[in-house]
Structures are given as C-alpha cells and as structure tokens.
Design a protein around this motif. Sequence first.
Motif, PDB file in Angstrom:
ATOM      1  N   GLY A 135       0.791  -1.226   0.000  1.00 30.43           N
ATOM      2  CA  GLY A 135       0.000   0.000   0.000  1.00 30.43           C
ATOM      3  C   GLY A 135       0.818   1.269   0.000  1.00 30.43           C
ATOM      4  O   GLY A 135       0.282   2.361   0.216  1.00 30.43           O
ATOM      5  N   MET A 136       2.095   1.182  -0.251  1.00 27.69           N
ATOM      6  CA  MET A 136       2.972   2.363  -0.269  1.00 27.69           C
ATOM      7  C   MET A 136       2.636   3.227  -1.476  1.00 27.69           C
ATOM      8  O   MET A 136       2.631   2.760  -2.610  1.00 27.69           O
ATOM      9  CB  MET A 136       4.428   1.906  -0.318  1.00 27.69           C
ATOM     10  CG  MET A 136       5.458   3.004  -0.254  1.00 27.69           C
ATOM     11  SD  MET A 136       7.145   2.269  -0.288  1.00 27.69           S
ATOM     12  CE  MET A 136       8.147   3.758  -0.318  1.00 27.69           C
ATOM     13  N   SER A 137       2.352   4.507  -1.245  1.00 28.84           N
ATOM     14  CA  SER A 137       1.938   5.374  -2.343  1.00 28.84           C
ATOM     15  C   SER A 137       2.826   6.597  -2.518  1.00 28.84           C
ATOM     16  O   SER A 137       2.629   7.383  -3.449  1.00 28.84           O
ATOM     17  CB  SER A 137       0.491   5.840  -2.125  1.00 28.84           C
ATOM     18  OG  SER A 137       0.378   6.574  -0.913  1.00 28.84           O
ATOM     19  N   GLY A 138       3.792   6.800  -1.635  1.00 28.65           N
ATOM     20  CA  GLY A 138       4.680   7.952  -1.738  1.00 28.65           C
ATOM     21  C   GLY A 138       5.960   7.727  -0.975  1.00 28.65           C
ATOM     22  O   GLY A 138       6.105   6.760  -0.228  1.00 28.65           O
ATOM     23  N   GLY A 139       6.896   8.654  -1.156  1.00 28.04           N
ATOM     24  CA  GLY A 139       8.188   8.507  -0.506  1.00 28.04           C
ATOM     25  C   GLY A 139       9.059   7.506  -1.236  1.00 28.04           C
ATOM     26  O   GLY A 139       8.701   6.977  -2.299  1.00 28.04           O
ATOM     27  N   THR A 140      10.221   7.223  -0.660  1.00 28.17           N
ATOM     28  CA  THR A 140      11.192   6.326  -1.281  1.00 28.17           C
ATOM     29  C   THR A 140      11.848   5.469  -0.211  1.00 28.17           C
ATOM     30  O   THR A 140      12.108   5.940   0.897  1.00 28.17           O
ATOM     31  CB  THR A 140      12.292   7.123  -2.007  1.00 28.17           C
ATOM     32  OG1 THR A 140      11.680   8.055  -2.912  1.00 28.17           O
ATOM     33  CG2 THR A 140      13.202   6.200  -2.788  1.00 28.17           C
ATOM     34  N   CYS A 154       8.994  -8.369  -0.900  1.00 29.33           N
ATOM     35  CA  CYS A 154       8.354  -7.066  -1.120  1.00 29.33           C
ATOM     36  C   CYS A 154       6.995  -7.266  -1.791  1.00 29.33           C
ATOM     37  O   CYS A 154       6.826  -8.122  -2.655  1.00 29.33           O
ATOM     38  CB  CYS A 154       9.251  -6.200  -2.008  1.00 29.33           C
ATOM     39  SG  CYS A 154       8.639  -4.523  -2.273  1.00 29.33           S
ATOM     40  N   ASN A 155       6.023  -6.463  -1.381  1.00 32.36           N
ATOM     41  CA  ASN A 155       4.708  -6.464  -2.022  1.00 32.36           C
ATOM     42  C   ASN A 155       4.780  -5.509  -3.211  1.00 32.36           C
ATOM     43  O   ASN A 155       4.816  -4.288  -3.037  1.00 32.36           O
ATOM     44  CB  ASN A 155       3.651  -6.006  -1.013  1.00 32.36           C
ATOM     45  CG  ASN A 155       2.245  -6.143  -1.546  1.00 32.36           C
ATOM     46  OD1 ASN A 155       1.994  -5.878  -2.717  1.00 32.36           O
ATOM     47  ND2 ASN A 155       1.316  -6.542  -0.692  1.00 32.36           N
ATOM     48  N   ILE A 156       4.833  -6.060  -4.412  1.00 35.14           N
ATOM     49  CA  ILE A 156       5.089  -5.236  -5.595  1.00 35.14           C
ATOM     50  C   ILE A 156       3.810  -4.788  -6.307  1.00 35.14           C
ATOM     51  O   ILE A 156       3.860  -4.339  -7.452  1.00 35.14           O
ATOM     52  CB  ILE A 156       6.010  -5.981  -6.582  1.00 35.14           C
ATOM     53  CG1 ILE A 156       5.384  -7.304  -7.020  1.00 35.14           C
ATOM     54  CG2 ILE A 156       7.382  -6.222  -5.966  1.00 35.14           C
ATOM     55  CD1 ILE A 156       6.173  -7.999  -8.127  1.00 35.14           C
ATOM     56  N   GLU A 157       2.673  -4.892  -5.636  1.00 33.06           N
ATOM     57  CA  GLU A 157       1.420  -4.468  -6.273  1.00 33.06           C
ATOM     58  C   GLU A 157       1.411  -2.969  -6.550  1.00 33.06           C
ATOM     59  O   GLU A 157       0.799  -2.531  -7.522  1.00 33.06           O
ATOM     60  CB  GLU A 157       0.230  -4.846  -5.389  1.00 33.06           C
ATOM     61  CG  GLU A 157      -0.047  -6.335  -5.322  1.00 33.06           C
ATOM     62  CD  GLU A 157      -1.303  -6.650  -4.544  1.00 33.06           C
ATOM     63  OE1 GLU A 157      -1.986  -5.696  -4.124  1.00 33.06           O
ATOM     64  OE2 GLU A 157      -1.606  -7.835  -4.350  1.00 33.06           O
ATOM     65  N   SER A 158       2.062  -2.178  -5.698  1.00 35.48           N
ATOM     66  CA  SER A 158       1.971  -0.727  -5.854  1.00 35.48           C
ATOM     67  C   SER A 158       3.328  -0.055  -6.017  1.00 35.48           C
ATOM     68  O   SER A 158       3.410   1.174  -6.006  1.00 35.48           O
ATOM     69  CB  SER A 158       1.247  -0.108  -4.642  1.00 35.48           C
ATOM     70  OG  SER A 158       1.962  -0.362  -3.446  1.00 35.48           O
ATOM     71  N   VAL A 204      18.487  -1.647  -3.513  1.00 34.18           N
ATOM     72  CA  VAL A 204      17.291  -1.599  -4.356  1.00 34.18           C
ATOM     73  C   VAL A 204      16.472  -0.373  -3.974  1.00 34.18           C
ATOM     74  O   VAL A 204      16.241  -0.124  -2.785  1.00 34.18           O
ATOM     75  CB  VAL A 204      16.433  -2.866  -4.172  1.00 34.18           C
ATOM     76  CG1 VAL A 204      15.149  -2.760  -4.987  1.00 34.18           C
ATOM     77  CG2 VAL A 204      17.222  -4.104  -4.571  1.00 34.18           C
ATOM     78  N   LYS A 205      16.058   0.372  -4.962  1.00 31.70           N
ATOM     79  CA  LYS A 205      15.187   1.518  -4.723  1.00 31.70           C
ATOM     80  C   LYS A 205      13.739   1.067  -4.861  1.00 31.70           C
ATOM     81  O   LYS A 205      13.353   0.493  -5.889  1.00 31.70           O
ATOM     82  CB  LYS A 205      15.486   2.635  -5.722  1.00 31.70           C
ATOM     83  CG  LYS A 205      14.593   3.860  -5.565  1.00 31.70           C
ATOM     84  CD  LYS A 205      14.897   4.894  -6.645  1.00 31.70           C
ATOM     85  CE  LYS A 205      13.975   6.103  -6.528  1.00 31.70           C
ATOM     86  NZ  LYS A 205      14.225   7.096  -7.602  1.00 31.70           N
ATOM     87  N   VAL A 206      12.945   1.321  -3.832  1.00 30.03           N
ATOM     88  CA  VAL A 206      11.515   0.980  -3.853  1.00 30.03           C
ATOM     89  C   VAL A 206      10.750   2.253  -4.171  1.00 30.03           C
ATOM     90  O   VAL A 206      10.751   3.207  -3.392  1.00 30.03           O
ATOM     91  CB  VAL A 206      11.066   0.398  -2.501  1.00 30.03           C
ATOM     92  CG1 VAL A 206       9.598  -0.006  -2.567  1.00 30.03           C
ATOM     93  CG2 VAL A 206      11.936  -0.799  -2.124  1.00 30.03           C
ATOM     94  N   MET A 207      10.111   2.265  -5.317  1.00 30.80           N
ATOM     95  CA  MET A 207       9.469   3.482  -5.823  1.00 30.80           C
ATOM     96  C   MET A 207       7.986   3.233  -6.053  1.00 30.80           C
ATOM     97  O   MET A 207       7.594   2.419  -6.901  1.00 30.80           O
ATOM     98  CB  MET A 207      10.124   3.893  -7.149  1.00 30.80           C
ATOM     99  CG  MET A 207       9.684   5.238  -7.664  1.00 30.80           C
ATOM    100  SD  MET A 207      10.253   6.558  -6.582  1.00 30.80           S
ATOM    101  CE  MET A 207       9.836   7.998  -7.576  1.00 30.80           C
ATOM    102  N   PRO A 208       7.106   3.911  -5.299  1.00 33.47           N
ATOM    103  CA  PRO A 208       5.663   3.736  -5.504  1.00 33.47           C
ATOM    104  C   PRO A 208       5.243   4.139  -6.919  1.00 33.47           C
ATOM    105  O   PRO A 208       5.696   5.162  -7.442  1.00 33.47           O
ATOM    106  CB  PRO A 208       5.048   4.677  -4.461  1.00 33.47           C
ATOM    107  CG  PRO A 208       6.116   4.867  -3.432  1.00 33.47           C
ATOM    108  CD  PRO A 208       7.405   4.817  -4.191  1.00 33.47           C
TER     109      PRO A 208
END
Length: 244
Positions: A135-140, A154-158, A204-208
């Motif tokens: 459910g992550m929608s912002g930030g990094t 990681c939950n990669i849906e979003s 790894v960069k996690v980007m919404p």
Amino acid sequence: MRHGAAGLPRDSLHLHFHGQAGQSLGAFLAPGVTLEVEGSVNDYAGKGLAGGIIVVRPDAGARFVAAEQAVAGNVALYGATAGEAYFCGQAGERFAVRNSGACAVVEGVGDHGCEYMTGGTVVVLGRTGYNFAAGMSGGTAFVYDLDEHFQNRCNIESVDLESVWQEEDQALLRRLVEQHAACTGSAKAASLLANWDAALPLFVKVMPLDYKNVLRRQAEAAHDAETASATEEVFHARGENEHA
C-alpha cells in the motif's frame, strides 16, 4: 513562541539516555530536540515524529553485533511527518507505517515495513520481513539486498523495484548512510561506506507507482513549459529581425 511553527534550530536540546525506554519514546517530537538512547526502545518509538531526531544504539559495552540484534520494537515511526531517526540495529514489524515525511535508517526490519507510507525516505541496511511496501503510495525506500531475494519479500502491487542509478538518489543514499554512521557509530554503515562501489549495486530503490507517475507528469510539464518558452523566444526574435 519565539521560533514559531518551525520550532527550535536543529539539535538545540540533546538528551542522552541509558537503558531501555518504554513505549512511544519521542512521540510527536518537535524540531530542535534530539533524543539519543544507548540501549533499546519499545513499541511506537517516534510515533508521529514531527521534526525532532531520534538516535538508538546499543550500549557501548554490548558484546553482540548490533546489526544482528533488535534495538526497537514494533510500529516505530508510525505516522511520522518530519524529522530523522537512526537505529543501530534492527526494528520489529510495521516499521515506518504511514510515514509521510521523516527520514530513517535502520539495519533490518520485520514484516510489513513501510506499509501505507506516503512520504519521506527509509533506508534499510539489512534484511526485511515479508510484505514490505504494501500500500505504499509515496516517498522512497532503499534496501540493501545482500542475498538478492528482496523481491520475494516485497509487495510489488503498488511499487517498482529499481537499481540506484540516478546521481541524486546515489547522493541522498550515501548522505543518509554517512549520517547514520556519524550518529550511531554503526559498524555496518562504516563497512558499507568503506566498500561503497561494491555495496551500491546491491541497494534496491523501492518506488511507488503513483508517486513515480506524478514525478513523470511533473517532469513532462516542466519540459513542455521550457520548450514553449524557448519557442516563444525564437518567435519574438524572428519578429524583431523582420521589423529591423
């Protein structure tokens, strides 16, 4: 009242504690105040963090490897809006849930890290639990993926998972790791910095996806505006030459 909504200048008040802190240490901590704990903290450390700084590190006499031990309980930085936090060791589940503006460095987290995060920056220098970024929608977030299995946790849906190739991301990541080392004396951070060229490709960069699309549209709008401005300048220059 003297400093208004901005609060005190950075590190105006620096409080140093030894031992184990209970729940909600530094809840809603205001700008200008730094809480440093030699020991550990319980659940909800930094809840609603609003501009202050929290530093947690093991006691100087500890004989364990900090990066392999928990120094913070569950739900640290829940709903944080601003400020910084540095945890020399691991944190429990739901780290930085609903974080909307704080920067944090930690050396490992449990399940559901960065859940529903909307802003800010989180750096994880070790393994995460499952369902990271749900459910992550912002930030990094930047995650050190030594075993290269982070995509399975990681939950990669979003979100998208990217390498850290952009210069501004590389600079931000290094600055936060350096700050973590300076604040906590982290051996893990020092080791990564000493071998930075080898360590960087394993982050790894996690980007919404929503945030990424917003940034893309902003970049396109800025490019269109720049192009329109350049075209307008050429048009006016031609007009002036025709009337000369």
